[in-house]
Design an enzyme around this catalytic site. Structure first.
Site, mmCIF file in Angstrom:
data_model
loop_
_atom_site.group_PDB
_atom_site.id
_atom_site.type_symbol
_atom_site.label_atom_id
_atom_site.label_comp_id
_atom_site.label_asym_id
_atom_site.label_seq_id
_atom_site.Cartn_x
_atom_site.Cartn_y
_atom_site.Cartn_z
ATOM 1 N N LYS A 178 -12.512 29.562 60.313
ATOM 2 C CA LYS A 178 -10.745 30.561 59.928
ATOM 3 C C LYS A 178 -11.264 30.925 58.405
ATOM 4 O O LYS A 178 -12.021 30.412 57.906
ATOM 5 C CB LYS A 178 -10.040 29.038 59.354
ATOM 6 C CG LYS A 178 -8.635 29.840 59.460
ATOM 7 C CD LYS A 178 -7.798 30.135 60.099
ATOM 8 C CE LYS A 178 -7.015 30.919 59.765
ATOM 9 N NZ LYS A 178 -6.741 32.581 60.024
ATOM 10 N N LYS A 229 -15.949 33.866 58.445
ATOM 11 C CA LYS A 229 -15.546 34.994 57.407
ATOM 12 C C LYS A 229 -15.668 36.552 58.555
ATOM 13 O O LYS A 229 -16.445 36.356 59.514
ATOM 14 C CB LYS A 229 -16.332 35.299 56.673
ATOM 15 C CG LYS A 229 -14.947 36.038 55.244
ATOM 16 C CD LYS A 229 -14.030 35.812 54.994
ATOM 17 C CE LYS A 229 -13.194 36.698 53.953
ATOM 18 N NZ LYS A 229 -11.971 35.300 53.230
ATOM 19 N N THR A 266 -0.701 33.530 49.141
ATOM 20 C CA THR A 266 -1.822 32.929 48.107
ATOM 21 C C THR A 266 -1.541 33.807 47.103
ATOM 22 O O THR A 266 -1.928 32.547 45.852
ATOM 23 C CB THR A 266 -3.066 33.932 48.235
ATOM 24 O OG1 THR A 266 -3.143 34.283 49.819
ATOM 25 C CG2 THR A 266 -4.519 33.700 47.460
ATOM 26 N N SER A 275 -1.466 29.337 57.054
ATOM 27 C CA SER A 275 -2.543 29.796 58.543
ATOM 28 C C SER A 275 -2.228 28.655 58.830
ATOM 29 O O SER A 275 -2.017 28.825 59.999
ATOM 30 C CB SER A 275 -3.390 30.458 57.414
ATOM 31 O OG SER A 275 -3.513 31.858 57.666
HETATM 32 N N1 GLU Z 1 -8.379 35.869 53.333
HETATM 33 C C1 GLU Z 1 -8.162 34.481 52.593
HETATM 34 C C2 GLU Z 1 -9.081 33.333 52.622
HETATM 35 O O1 GLU Z 1 -10.172 34.417 51.523
HETATM 36 C C3 GLU Z 1 -6.708 33.776 54.430
HETATM 37 C C4 GLU Z 1 -7.870 32.998 55.410
HETATM 38 C C5 GLU Z 1 -7.099 32.755 56.527
HETATM 39 O O2 GLU Z 1 -5.951 33.126 56.167
HETATM 40 O O3 GLU Z 1 -7.365 32.409 57.038
HETATM 41 O O4 GLU Z 1 -8.179 32.129 51.745
#
Ligand code: GLU
Length: 421
Positions: free
Chosen positions: A73, A109, A195, A354
């Protein structure tokens, strides 16, 4: 002497080394080598045809660091300088973040090397759709579930879902292929704000634990985007005063406080905090060193370094961004009595929500924003206090405590799978 800024991957590997040292003796010795290596590291070359009629070449990356706890994720980062190493470091951070916050995901990622601010909306859509078609084999509810990250947003996740569902020949996808998408497409209310709200929840707990007053505390936010602006707004609801904010284009400051809603309006109209009429212009690098109670670096990586850590005059650093403090700077801040709420805890609210989106879509349910916010608040408070207690018990930093808990959880899962004996 000038120090070269360490890369995100270097920061992540140093933090991992420290955690494995702390865990020494509790898990098998070969663990360290295993945890350094991603499960999958993909490089893609894509060449979408853009609105000028020409094909443009872009590099993109997908890294799945771990699948020990579940599907990988993590978000899709679109910046001009993102590298395969950055994406690897960020994917590794996602592994510890998911494990720490208690969601059944591994870390992943993606990166697309492009300037999202320079692309016109149509071209950005074309690029996201082309990336999705090329990465399709690596995306799925059981493999890798993307989300927004720096340079991408909810709308892009809508295009991603649409491209996937047309490629799969389904009106909608069965199961959750992407999070952070529009609510109408199976997204969850409150994901965009999650976040920033999580950052605020951590800050409030930290101030309480440190015996400092929340109401009237002063905050400086670096990066007034999706994370920083929401954190500032959520903190203002607790009576915290935002005295400075910056972004890529400039910074504003006012010792009496900046009106968060007015600043947000200004940003929506002009695209930057620069020129906000009721603030004074200040150099963004200098803003980081202005005395305040809370400094929330919520933009790029490696912003607090060995170069400027001795000049930071905040009581508390809350890492809204991923990897904004280098390990060397961490030591300097600790020696000066400055508490750092580490990224894998501080900004974990996004991936936690998420997970709520993932379960909602899998079970074909609907959650209200209130329910999402209540669960987010509870989980962030609980995990913050778990990390805090461990850091007190072991007399280690919050980062080392958070890393210890995240890494230990992944090791336990690997042992349960028989991957480590
Ligand atoms: N991009 C966000 C992070 O770095 C969220 C990642 C997600 O929800 O999968 O935590």
């Amino acid at each position: 002497m000038t120090h070269a800024r360490p890369t995100i991957l270097q920061n992540s590997l140093t933090n991992l080394e420290r955690a494995t040292f702390l865990i020494d003796g509790e898990v098998p010795a070969e663990i360290s080598d295993k945890l350094r290596q991603p499960v999958e590291r993909i490089e893609l070359s894509i060449d979408p045809q853009l609105s000028d009629g020409r094909r443009h070449g872009y590099c993109a990356f997908v890294v799945r660091h771990s699948t020990a706890l579940g599907p990988s994720k993590g978000g899709i980062r679109m910046t001009p300088s993102v590298s395969l190493d950055d994406v690897s470091g960020l994917a590794m951070e996602m592994t510890w973040k998911c494990a720490l916050i208690g969601v059944p995901f591994g870390g992943g990622k993606s990166g697309i090397v492009a300037d999202s601010e320079q692309l016109n909306p149509l071209d950005k859509e074309t690029l996201i759709r082309d990336f999705t078609r090329h990465a399709i084999r690596h995306i799925g509810p059981q493999t890798y579930v993307p989300a927004p990250d720096m340079g991408t947003n909810e709308r892009d996740m809508g295009y991603l879902k649409d491209t996937l569902s047309s490629a799969l020949g389904q009106a909608t996808t069965q199961g959750c292929y992407v999070t952070g998408k529009p609510v109408i497409l199976g997204g969850i209310p409150g994901r965009r704000e999650a976040t920033g709200r999580g950052v605020a929840a951590c800050v409030v707990e930290a101030l309480k634990r440190l015996g400092r007053k929340v109401e009237g505390a002063t905050a400086i936010v670096q990066g007034f985007g999706n994370v920083g602006s929401v954190a500032a707004k959520a903190l203002a609801e607790y009576g915290v005063r935002l005295i400075g904010a910056s972004d890529l284009h400039g910074a504003v400051y006012h010792e009496k406080g900046l009106q968060v809603a007015a600043l947000e309006d200004h940003v929506n109209h002009t695209g930057t905090v620069k020129g906000f009429p009721s603030g004074m212009a200040i150099d963004p690098a200098e803003l980081l060193t202005v005395p305040c109670d809370i400094l929330a670096p919520s933009a790029a990586a490696s912003q607090i370094t060995a170069e400027n850590a001795a000049k930071i005059s905040a009581g508390l650093v809350a890492e809204g961004a991923n990897s904004p403090t280098t390990p060397e700077a961490d030591d300097i801040l600790a020696s000066r009595g400055i508490t750092v709420i580490p990224d894998i805890l501080c900004n974990a609210g996004g991936v936690y929500v998420s997970y709520l989106e993932f379960t909602q879509e899998t079970q074909q349910e609907q959650m209200s924003e209130q329910e999402v916010n209540d669960r987010l608040q509870r989980r962030m408070t609980e995990k913050f206090n778990e990390v805090w207690r461990l850091s007190e018990e072991r007399k280690i930093s919050l980062r080392d405590a958070a890393m210890y808990l995240g890494v230990k959880t992944v090791c336990t899962a690997l042992i349960a799978r028989g991957r480590l004996s």
